[in-house]
Write an enzyme that holds these catalytic residues in place. Sequence first.
Site, PDB file in Angstrom:
ATOM      1  N   CYS A   1       0.840  -1.200   0.000  1.00 31.31           N
ATOM      2  CA  CYS A   1       0.000   0.000   0.000  1.00 31.31           C
ATOM      3  C   CYS A   1       0.880   1.258   0.000  1.00 31.31           C
ATOM      4  CB  CYS A   1      -0.984  -0.034   1.164  1.00 31.31           C
ATOM      5  SG  CYS A   1      -2.373   1.136   0.943  1.00 31.31           S
TER       6      CYS A   1
ATOM      7  N   HIS B   1      -3.745  -4.923  -0.135  1.00 26.99           N
ATOM      8  CA  HIS B   1      -3.238  -5.468   1.124  1.00 26.99           C
ATOM      9  C   HIS B   1      -3.302  -6.992   1.074  1.00 26.99           C
ATOM     10  CE1 HIS B   1      -3.006  -1.765   3.593  1.00 26.99           C
ATOM     11  NE2 HIS B   1      -3.957  -1.335   2.784  1.00 26.99           N
TER      12      HIS B   1
ATOM     13  N   GLU C   1      -2.288  -8.999   3.265  1.00 25.95           N
ATOM     14  CA  GLU C   1      -2.608  -9.486   4.615  1.00 25.95           C
ATOM     15  C   GLU C   1      -4.101  -9.433   4.913  1.00 25.95           C
ATOM     16  OE1 GLU C   1      -2.275  -5.052   5.318  1.00 25.95           O
ATOM     17  OE2 GLU C   1      -1.395  -6.528   3.959  1.00 25.95           O
TER      18      GLU C   1
END
Length: 213
Positions: free
Chosen positions: A88, A193, A195
């Site tokens: 990001c 993202h 994650e």
Amino acid sequence: MRVGIIDYGSGNIRSVFKSFEKASSLLDKNIQIVIIDNVEELKGIDKIVLPGVGAFSDCMQGLENINGLVDLLYKMVIEQSKAFLGICVGMQLLANFSKEYGHTEGLGWIEGEVSAIEKIGPEMKVPHMGWNSINFDKKHPIFNRIQKEEDFYFAHSYEFNVKNNNFVLAKTYYGSDITAVVLKNNIIGTQFHPEKSQATGVQFIKNFLEWAP
């Protein structure tokens, strides 16, 4: 192998750490995931992860606040060619500069600028937040077992306009084409993202852990 996630006061550090731990557990390798907040710990790292959430200027200031960090990152990533992943704003910091809240110089590792997503029509919401597919035409190990049009999770109001399109590995469409993944030698950056991208994100991280640039 030691993988260092840089904690400079900006980023979903615990979430990124947990996702990397999960991905590393799927590999038959001795991988240690560590959170780094000083230059001495960074020196022993094999792969570097730079998350980022919030304003570009705040993130850049956070890096500069850790004495010697920017210089050591340059030495390890640019001179020693250690594998690097920016997430990001961590990807956007690779640019020459950002126009967010004025003008802020970036790391300048990939030529380009960060500017606001152009809002096309009243129905288009900014920030771009939620699941969106990515498109890629080039084969690369980072996309192993990931199909075109698979969804990843995005949350951003600004985009990285890369000067040389050869360094853009994947794009997403949100009003117009937006850089989703950059690649330059040993450097990878993602606007999304991983994650937060569930199983597909874990696969992406696993691919990064296996990647040997």
